[in-house]
Design an enzyme around this catalytic site. Sequence first.
Site, PDB file in Angstrom:
ATOM      1  N   ASP A  52       6.075  21.676  60.280  1.00  0.00           N
ATOM      2  CA  ASP A  52       7.238  21.981  61.114  1.00  0.00           C
ATOM      3  C   ASP A  52       8.519  21.917  60.285  1.00  0.00           C
ATOM      4  O   ASP A  52       8.950  20.835  59.882  1.00  0.00           O
ATOM      5  CB  ASP A  52       7.314  20.966  62.262  1.00  0.00           C
ATOM      6  CG  ASP A  52       8.482  21.251  63.191  1.00  0.00           C
ATOM      7  OD1 ASP A  52       8.367  22.185  64.002  1.00  0.00           O
ATOM      8  OD2 ASP A  52       9.515  20.557  63.087  1.00  0.00           O
ATOM      9  N   TYR A  57      16.905  22.249  58.065  1.00  0.00           N
ATOM     10  CA  TYR A  57      16.328  21.200  57.216  1.00  0.00           C
ATOM     11  C   TYR A  57      16.508  21.537  55.718  1.00  0.00           C
ATOM     12  O   TYR A  57      16.251  20.695  54.864  1.00  0.00           O
ATOM     13  CB  TYR A  57      14.826  20.986  57.489  1.00  0.00           C
ATOM     14  CG  TYR A  57      14.462  20.589  58.909  1.00  0.00           C
ATOM     15  CD1 TYR A  57      15.422  20.196  59.831  1.00  0.00           C
ATOM     16  CD2 TYR A  57      13.131  20.598  59.331  1.00  0.00           C
ATOM     17  CE1 TYR A  57      15.078  19.847  61.134  1.00  0.00           C
ATOM     18  CE2 TYR A  57      12.778  20.239  60.629  1.00  0.00           C
ATOM     19  CZ  TYR A  57      13.764  19.873  61.523  1.00  0.00           C
ATOM     20  OH  TYR A  57      13.408  19.534  62.813  1.00  0.00           O
ATOM     21  N   LYS A  86      12.673  27.217  62.612  1.00  0.00           N
ATOM     22  CA  LYS A  86      13.604  27.284  63.752  1.00  0.00           C
ATOM     23  C   LYS A  86      14.916  27.939  63.351  1.00  0.00           C
ATOM     24  O   LYS A  86      15.396  27.743  62.220  1.00  0.00           O
ATOM     25  CB  LYS A  86      13.891  25.871  64.286  1.00  0.00           C
ATOM     26  CG  LYS A  86      12.653  25.007  64.455  1.00  0.00           C
ATOM     27  CD  LYS A  86      12.961  23.679  65.101  1.00  0.00           C
ATOM     28  CE  LYS A  86      11.785  22.727  64.976  1.00  0.00           C
ATOM     29  NZ  LYS A  86      11.701  22.026  63.679  1.00  0.00           N
ATOM     30  N   HIS A 118      16.336  26.465  67.900  1.00  0.00           N
ATOM     31  CA  HIS A 118      16.350  25.014  67.632  1.00  0.00           C
ATOM     32  C   HIS A 118      17.101  24.221  68.697  1.00  0.00           C
ATOM     33  O   HIS A 118      16.731  23.094  69.027  1.00  0.00           O
ATOM     34  CB  HIS A 118      17.010  24.782  66.262  1.00  0.00           C
ATOM     35  CG  HIS A 118      16.638  23.492  65.614  1.00  0.00           C
ATOM     36  ND1 HIS A 118      16.572  23.327  64.257  1.00  0.00           N
ATOM     37  CD2 HIS A 118      16.304  22.273  66.124  1.00  0.00           C
ATOM     38  CE1 HIS A 118      16.224  22.085  63.968  1.00  0.00           C
ATOM     39  NE2 HIS A 118      16.058  21.425  65.079  1.00  0.00           N
TER      40      HIS A 118
HETATM   41  P1  NAP Z   1       9.381  10.433  63.513  1.00  0.00           P
HETATM   42  O1  NAP Z   1       8.240  11.262  63.072  1.00  0.00           O
HETATM   43  O2  NAP Z   1       9.413   9.866  64.881  1.00  0.00           O
HETATM   44  O3  NAP Z   1       9.575   9.206  62.490  1.00  0.00           O
HETATM   45  C1  NAP Z   1       9.750   9.426  61.120  1.00  0.00           C
HETATM   46  C2  NAP Z   1      10.145   8.105  60.466  1.00  0.00           C
HETATM   47  O4  NAP Z   1       9.081   7.159  60.599  1.00  0.00           O
HETATM   48  C3  NAP Z   1      10.443   8.231  58.996  1.00  0.00           C
HETATM   49  O5  NAP Z   1      11.520   7.356  58.706  1.00  0.00           O
HETATM   50  C4  NAP Z   1       9.169   7.739  58.327  1.00  0.00           C
HETATM   51  O6  NAP Z   1       9.483   7.150  57.086  1.00  0.00           O
HETATM   52  C5  NAP Z   1       8.663   6.718  59.307  1.00  0.00           C
HETATM   53  N1  NAP Z   1       7.211   6.626  59.363  1.00  0.00           N
HETATM   54  C6  NAP Z   1       6.328   7.638  59.538  1.00  0.00           C
HETATM   55  N2  NAP Z   1       5.064   7.168  59.598  1.00  0.00           N
HETATM   56  C7  NAP Z   1       5.141   5.832  59.453  1.00  0.00           C
HETATM   57  C8  NAP Z   1       4.179   4.800  59.416  1.00  0.00           C
HETATM   58  N3  NAP Z   1       2.892   5.060  59.553  1.00  0.00           N
HETATM   59  N4  NAP Z   1       4.620   3.517  59.238  1.00  0.00           N
HETATM   60  C9  NAP Z   1       5.945   3.252  59.094  1.00  0.00           C
HETATM   61  N5  NAP Z   1       6.896   4.194  59.120  1.00  0.00           N
HETATM   62  C10 NAP Z   1       6.510   5.482  59.291  1.00  0.00           C
HETATM   63  O7  NAP Z   1      10.780  11.166  63.325  1.00  0.00           O
HETATM   64  P2  NAP Z   1      11.377  12.615  63.197  1.00  0.00           P
HETATM   65  O8  NAP Z   1      11.370  13.029  61.761  1.00  0.00           O
HETATM   66  O9  NAP Z   1      12.671  12.566  63.907  1.00  0.00           O
HETATM   67  O10 NAP Z   1      10.417  13.579  64.038  1.00  0.00           O
HETATM   68  C11 NAP Z   1       9.266  14.180  63.487  1.00  0.00           C
HETATM   69  C12 NAP Z   1       9.466  15.671  63.234  1.00  0.00           C
HETATM   70  O11 NAP Z   1       9.787  16.345  64.446  1.00  0.00           O
HETATM   71  C13 NAP Z   1      10.654  15.996  62.321  1.00  0.00           C
HETATM   72  O12 NAP Z   1      10.386  15.728  60.965  1.00  0.00           O
HETATM   73  C14 NAP Z   1      10.851  17.448  62.656  1.00  0.00           C
HETATM   74  O13 NAP Z   1       9.882  18.248  62.009  1.00  0.00           O
HETATM   75  C15 NAP Z   1      10.649  17.430  64.178  1.00  0.00           C
HETATM   76  N6  NAP Z   1      11.928  17.234  64.902  1.00  0.00           N
HETATM   77  C16 NAP Z   1      12.428  18.278  65.612  1.00  0.00           C
HETATM   78  C17 NAP Z   1      13.641  18.146  66.270  1.00  0.00           C
HETATM   79  C18 NAP Z   1      14.201  19.303  67.039  1.00  0.00           C
HETATM   80  O14 NAP Z   1      15.381  19.263  67.418  1.00  0.00           O
HETATM   81  N7  NAP Z   1      13.408  20.308  67.329  1.00  0.00           N
HETATM   82  C19 NAP Z   1      14.359  16.942  66.233  1.00  0.00           C
HETATM   83  C20 NAP Z   1      13.800  15.885  65.523  1.00  0.00           C
HETATM   84  C21 NAP Z   1      12.580  16.039  64.874  1.00  0.00           C
HETATM   85  P3  NAP Z   1       8.734   7.587  55.698  1.00  0.00           P
HETATM   86  O15 NAP Z   1       9.031   9.048  55.495  1.00  0.00           O
HETATM   87  O16 NAP Z   1       9.373   6.692  54.700  1.00  0.00           O
HETATM   88  O17 NAP Z   1       7.279   7.300  55.896  1.00  0.00           O
END
Ligand code: NAP
Length: 292
Positions: A52, A57, A86, A118
């Site tokens: 994704d 990004y 997006k 997005h």
């Molecule tokens: P998330 O996946 O909820 O959390 C990511 C965070 O958790 C990072 O800091 C990561 O650090 C940590 N993490 C991941 N696995 C872990 C584990 N097993 N143990 C401990 N820490 C862990 O956050 P997100 O990036 O906001 O959401 C995921 C994806 O959704 C995004 O990357 C993006 O592709 C998409 N997204 C879309 C939108 C939108 O508006 N459409 C908004 C937000 C996100 P490390 O990297 O250091 O492991």
Amino acid sequence: MSPMPVSSSHSVALNSGCQMPLLGLGTYKLCGPADVYQAVDAALAAGYRSFDSAAVYHNEADLGKALRELLPKHGLTRQDVFITSKLGPKDQGVRAMDGALHSLSQLDLEYIDLYLIHWPGTQGLPVADDRNPGNRAQSWASLEELHSQGKLRAIGVSNYTPAHMRALMQSCKVPPAVLQVEFHPRLCQPELRSLCKEFGVCFQAYSSLGKGELLTDPVILEVAKNCERTPAQVLLRWAVQQGVPVLPKSSNPERILRNAEVFDFTLSDPDMDRLSALDCGHRFCWDPSEVA
Ligand code: NAP
């Protein structure tokens, strides 16, 4: 540790006719060729087949390059992976066609599997500005055009509210295949989920780990301890067990591998209910509710 088996039961059918994996790698804040390459390499080895990205990004080019180099290494082809990107809020409206074509050229792909608007607003306009709905409609028409040309296999939206969804469903020629929104036990989005069900739109989760902050929630920790899983696996399992696709982001190869181990256990009904009872409408990300 062997990678998780790739199986059609680990994917959902979209209304566009294609299948989307239930598990994908989130790439927000994965930046720079080396970090993207390392994460994509670990993810492909762990069985992830979905990635994704987004124009905002600034990693589409690095993702495309990493996939070109790594797919042969893992014995895979372009057809084996599902790529999402997006349209940036700055390209909403008249610039949408160029914005989507720019994503295609950055990724250096002939087609993108899923392309989303997005954000319902337009960068530079106040959230309540009444030009926002027209810009969204214009963006959607451009995505429909590129969909008809086969350049965007499926099209969808992200961060739309129920009102935005209803307006889109009334005016579209091609219905959205996916709605990607924030979803985790503290934000269960019941209205959007039931609307998606009614409209035949796949409801997809982002920030399933609460950007990492949910990993220390006492209830999540207790459930994880009781079922001998990591807190991240519990949060991801809670979503996929409801048929909701997830996109955990990690730049750490070990976490990428562990986060994929969500198809070999089941949470009990009481544990599912306990997690869902944490719903308090809390957002870790942006809130679209004021966007006109
Ligand atoms: P998330 O996946 O909820 O959390 C990511 C965070 O958790 C990072 O800091 C990561 O650090 C940590 N993490 C991941 N696995 C872990 C584990 N097993 N143990 C401990 N820490 C862990 O956050 P997100 O990036 O906001 O959401 C995921 C994806 O959704 C995004 O990357 C993006 O592709 C998409 N997204 C879309 C939108 C939108 O508006 N459409 C908004 C937000 C996100 P490390 O990297 O250091 O492991």
